[in-house]
Each structure stands twice: as C-alpha cells, then as structure tokens.
Design a protein around this motif. Structure first.
Motif, PDB file in Angstrom:
ATOM      1  N   THR A  97       0.204 -11.577  -0.502  1.00  0.00           N
ATOM      2  CA  THR A  97       0.203 -10.880   0.788  1.00  0.00           C
ATOM      3  C   THR A  97      -0.143  -9.417   0.574  1.00  0.00           C
ATOM      4  O   THR A  97       0.299  -8.793  -0.386  1.00  0.00           O
ATOM      5  CB  THR A  97       1.567 -11.054   1.485  1.00  0.00           C
ATOM      6  OG1 THR A  97       1.615 -12.374   2.034  1.00  0.00           O
ATOM      7  CG2 THR A  97       1.774 -10.060   2.601  1.00  0.00           C
ATOM      8  N   LEU A  98      -0.947  -8.873   1.479  1.00  0.00           N
ATOM      9  CA  LEU A  98      -1.417  -7.493   1.389  1.00  0.00           C
ATOM     10  C   LEU A  98      -0.835  -6.677   2.540  1.00  0.00           C
ATOM     11  O   LEU A  98      -0.976  -7.055   3.701  1.00  0.00           O
ATOM     12  CB  LEU A  98      -2.952  -7.455   1.481  1.00  0.00           C
ATOM     13  CG  LEU A  98      -3.730  -8.419   0.582  1.00  0.00           C
ATOM     14  CD1 LEU A  98      -5.214  -8.369   0.925  1.00  0.00           C
ATOM     15  CD2 LEU A  98      -3.499  -8.074  -0.873  1.00  0.00           C
ATOM     16  N   LEU A  99      -0.202  -5.562   2.212  1.00  0.00           N
ATOM     17  CA  LEU A  99       0.287  -4.629   3.218  1.00  0.00           C
ATOM     18  C   LEU A  99      -0.539  -3.358   3.108  1.00  0.00           C
ATOM     19  O   LEU A  99      -0.605  -2.743   2.055  1.00  0.00           O
ATOM     20  CB  LEU A  99       1.765  -4.282   3.002  1.00  0.00           C
ATOM     21  CG  LEU A  99       2.769  -5.434   2.897  1.00  0.00           C
ATOM     22  CD1 LEU A  99       4.182  -4.871   2.783  1.00  0.00           C
ATOM     23  CD2 LEU A  99       2.664  -6.373   4.069  1.00  0.00           C
ATOM     24  N   GLY A 100      -1.171  -2.947   4.201  1.00  0.00           N
ATOM     25  CA  GLY A 100      -1.938  -1.716   4.203  1.00  0.00           C
ATOM     26  C   GLY A 100      -1.039  -0.495   4.092  1.00  0.00           C
ATOM     27  O   GLY A 100       0.185  -0.599   3.980  1.00  0.00           O
ATOM     28  N   SER A 101      -1.627   0.678   4.152  1.00  0.00           N
ATOM     29  CA  SER A 101      -0.857   1.924   4.056  1.00  0.00           C
ATOM     30  C   SER A 101       0.057   2.087   5.269  1.00  0.00           C
ATOM     31  O   SER A 101      -0.301   1.730   6.391  1.00  0.00           O
ATOM     32  CB  SER A 101      -1.811   3.119   4.012  1.00  0.00           C
ATOM     33  OG  SER A 101      -2.666   3.022   2.906  1.00  0.00           O
ATOM     34  N   GLY A 102       1.235   2.636   5.030  1.00  0.00           N
ATOM     35  CA  GLY A 102       2.137   2.989   6.115  1.00  0.00           C
ATOM     36  C   GLY A 102       2.731   1.825   6.879  1.00  0.00           C
ATOM     37  O   GLY A 102       3.173   1.986   8.017  1.00  0.00           O
ATOM     38  N   VAL A 103       2.776   0.650   6.274  1.00  0.00           N
ATOM     39  CA  VAL A 103       3.427  -0.498   6.921  1.00  0.00           C
ATOM     40  C   VAL A 103       4.932  -0.335   6.794  1.00  0.00           C
ATOM     41  O   VAL A 103       5.446   0.019   5.728  1.00  0.00           O
ATOM     42  CB  VAL A 103       2.961  -1.831   6.281  1.00  0.00           C
ATOM     43  CG1 VAL A 103       3.788  -2.997   6.789  1.00  0.00           C
ATOM     44  CG2 VAL A 103       1.483  -2.056   6.553  1.00  0.00           C
ATOM     45  N   HIS A 104       5.638  -0.588   7.891  1.00  0.00           N
ATOM     46  CA  HIS A 104       7.098  -0.498   7.892  1.00  0.00           C
ATOM     47  C   HIS A 104       7.674  -1.874   8.208  1.00  0.00           C
ATOM     48  O   HIS A 104       7.364  -2.437   9.257  1.00  0.00           O
ATOM     49  CB  HIS A 104       7.586   0.513   8.926  1.00  0.00           C
ATOM     50  CG  HIS A 104       7.235   1.922   8.589  1.00  0.00           C
ATOM     51  ND1 HIS A 104       8.162   2.845   8.185  1.00  0.00           N
ATOM     52  CD2 HIS A 104       6.048   2.572   8.564  1.00  0.00           C
ATOM     53  CE1 HIS A 104       7.565   3.999   7.946  1.00  0.00           C
ATOM     54  NE2 HIS A 104       6.281   3.859   8.164  1.00  0.00           N
TER      55      HIS A 104
ATOM     56  N   GLY B 150      -2.415  -4.803   8.613  1.00  0.00           N
ATOM     57  CA  GLY B 150      -3.195  -3.579   8.647  1.00  0.00           C
ATOM     58  C   GLY B 150      -2.337  -2.326   8.601  1.00  0.00           C
ATOM     59  O   GLY B 150      -1.121  -2.363   8.821  1.00  0.00           O
ATOM     60  N   ASN B 151      -2.985  -1.194   8.344  1.00  0.00           N
ATOM     61  CA  ASN B 151      -2.298   0.097   8.233  1.00  0.00           C
ATOM     62  C   ASN B 151      -1.418   0.374   9.446  1.00  0.00           C
ATOM     63  O   ASN B 151      -1.813   0.121  10.583  1.00  0.00           O
ATOM     64  CB  ASN B 151      -3.313   1.236   8.111  1.00  0.00           C
ATOM     65  CG  ASN B 151      -4.062   1.214   6.801  1.00  0.00           C
ATOM     66  OD1 ASN B 151      -3.901   0.319   5.982  1.00  0.00           O
ATOM     67  ND2 ASN B 151      -4.900   2.208   6.590  1.00  0.00           N
TER      68      ASN B 151
ATOM     69  N   GLY C  35       0.790  -1.219   0.000  1.00  0.00           N
ATOM     70  CA  GLY C  35       0.000   0.000   0.000  1.00  0.00           C
ATOM     71  C   GLY C  35       0.826   1.275   0.000  1.00  0.00           C
ATOM     72  O   GLY C  35       2.055   1.243   0.073  1.00  0.00           O
ATOM     73  N   PRO C  36       0.162   2.423  -0.059  1.00  0.00           N
ATOM     74  CA  PRO C  36       0.853   3.711  -0.091  1.00  0.00           C
ATOM     75  C   PRO C  36       1.676   3.971   1.172  1.00  0.00           C
ATOM     76  O   PRO C  36       1.333   3.511   2.248  1.00  0.00           O
ATOM     77  CB  PRO C  36      -0.291   4.732  -0.194  1.00  0.00           C
ATOM     78  CG  PRO C  36      -1.478   3.963  -0.659  1.00  0.00           C
ATOM     79  CD  PRO C  36      -1.306   2.573  -0.148  1.00  0.00           C
TER      80      PRO C  36
END
Length: 197
Positions: A107-114, A150-151, A93-94
């Motif tokens: 695999t899905l990474l939400g926004s702002g994942v580090h 999640g984000n 994500g963004p």
C-alpha cells in the motif's frame, strides 16, 4: 542475488538503530509506551535520506505490533500509537501522521496522509467541560493491501483491498474493496476491474 542482499541490509539497519531501540525498551519499563512511540517517532522522523527510511523501519519492526523490515517510512512521518501494523512493501510518504492502524502490504500513502484512530477520539457532548477533558476512544483503522492514497488524504474509516483514494479526500465511511473514491466526504466513483478476466 537480491534475495540474499535484502535480508542482510535490513539486518544491518536494525543493528545500526539498535541503541535507540534498546533505549526505548529501557524507558518503556517506567513510561507509557504510546507516549514513548510518539516521542521516539518525532526524533526519528528528522533523520534525512534514503537509508533513514530503513532505519525507521528497523526501529518500528521491534516496537510496533508489526512492521515489515522492507517498509519505507519517509522523512517527517510521525506515528502516535504502538498498536500499528505496517505490511511488506508498504510506502509511507513524507509528513504523514499515522495513528492506531493496520496498513496492508504494497500500500502506498502519498505525502501528508493522516490516518486517525477512528472518528471518536474526542467527545464533545458536555458544554460545561472543555473538550480536552471529555476523553474519547481510539479505534484501529484498517487500510487494505495494494491501495494508493493520494497526498493529503484524511482517513477515519476502514479502506478495503485494492482501493485508490484521490488526493485531499476525507474518508469518514468504510470503502469497499476495489473502490476508486475521492471527495469530502469521500465517495466511490467507480470500481477497479481485472482486465485479464
């Protein structure tokens, strides 16, 4: 029809971004490749729009350890280490920040994942030496297949296949496969089960 069109589309995006890719490889002859990935990533992260997600994948498929051409890497996402793997169908994500890691397929990474390169990037034992001068070690963090983070999740340890991690969680210890986890520090609250037997 999609089976034919998708590979053609991925090839076109790789061709469109090829001048940037060639520039990277030319500079890699005289510069540190991790520093170059970081710099090029900052530049490419600013390209807006859906097509740009695939242009970034077109660049990274030739410059990272591996990156699937169908991976989606959104606006504002930065990659800092060349030794990174991004699997087929992965969505980043963004505004994510991706260190040395392996991200499994679907695999899905939400926004702002580090995703940090482990927990030992900075040593801090010597009070007489600035932390920035004490060095550290970079570990490759693995996130399994078919996960959803999640984000705002911060990841410093491995995550098994089929895991769900709640928004804002801080993963400091490895999560086993099929976990549903959240919190700071992140902890398992239940396990996913196959409803079909």
């Amino acid at each position: 029809m999609k089976v034919v069109i998708k590979p053609i589309f991925f090839a076109i995006t790789a061709i469109l971004i090829s001048p940037v890719t060639f520039c990277y490889f030319a500079l890699a002859q005289i510069a540190n490749r991790d520093e170059l990935i970081s710099s090029f990533s900052q530049l490419l992260s600013l390209l807006p729009g859906k097509i740009s997600c695939y242009l970034r994948s077109g660049f990274y498929r030739f410059t990272l350890t591996s990156c699937s051409p169908d991976a989606i890497i959104c606006f504002g996402t930065l990659l800092s280490q060349r030794d990174t793997e991004i699997g087929s169908g992965a969505y980043i994500g963004p505004q994510c920040n991706i260190g040395r890691s392996s991200i499994g397929k679907n695999t899905l990474l939400g926004s702002g994942v580090h995703i940090m390169s482990g927990k030992g990037q900075h040593k801090f034992d010597d009070l007489s030496t600035p932390i920035r001068e004490q060095g550290g070690s970079f570990e490759k963090v693995s996130i399994g297949e078919n996960c959803w983070l999640g984000n705002g999740t911060l990841v410093m340890a491995n995550i098994g296949n089929n895991c769900i991690v709640g928004a804002g969680s801080v993963v400091t210890k490895a999560l086993p496969a099929n976990s549903i986890a959240h919190g700071n520090p992140c902890h398992v609250v239940q396990y996913r089960r196959n409803e079909h037997g």
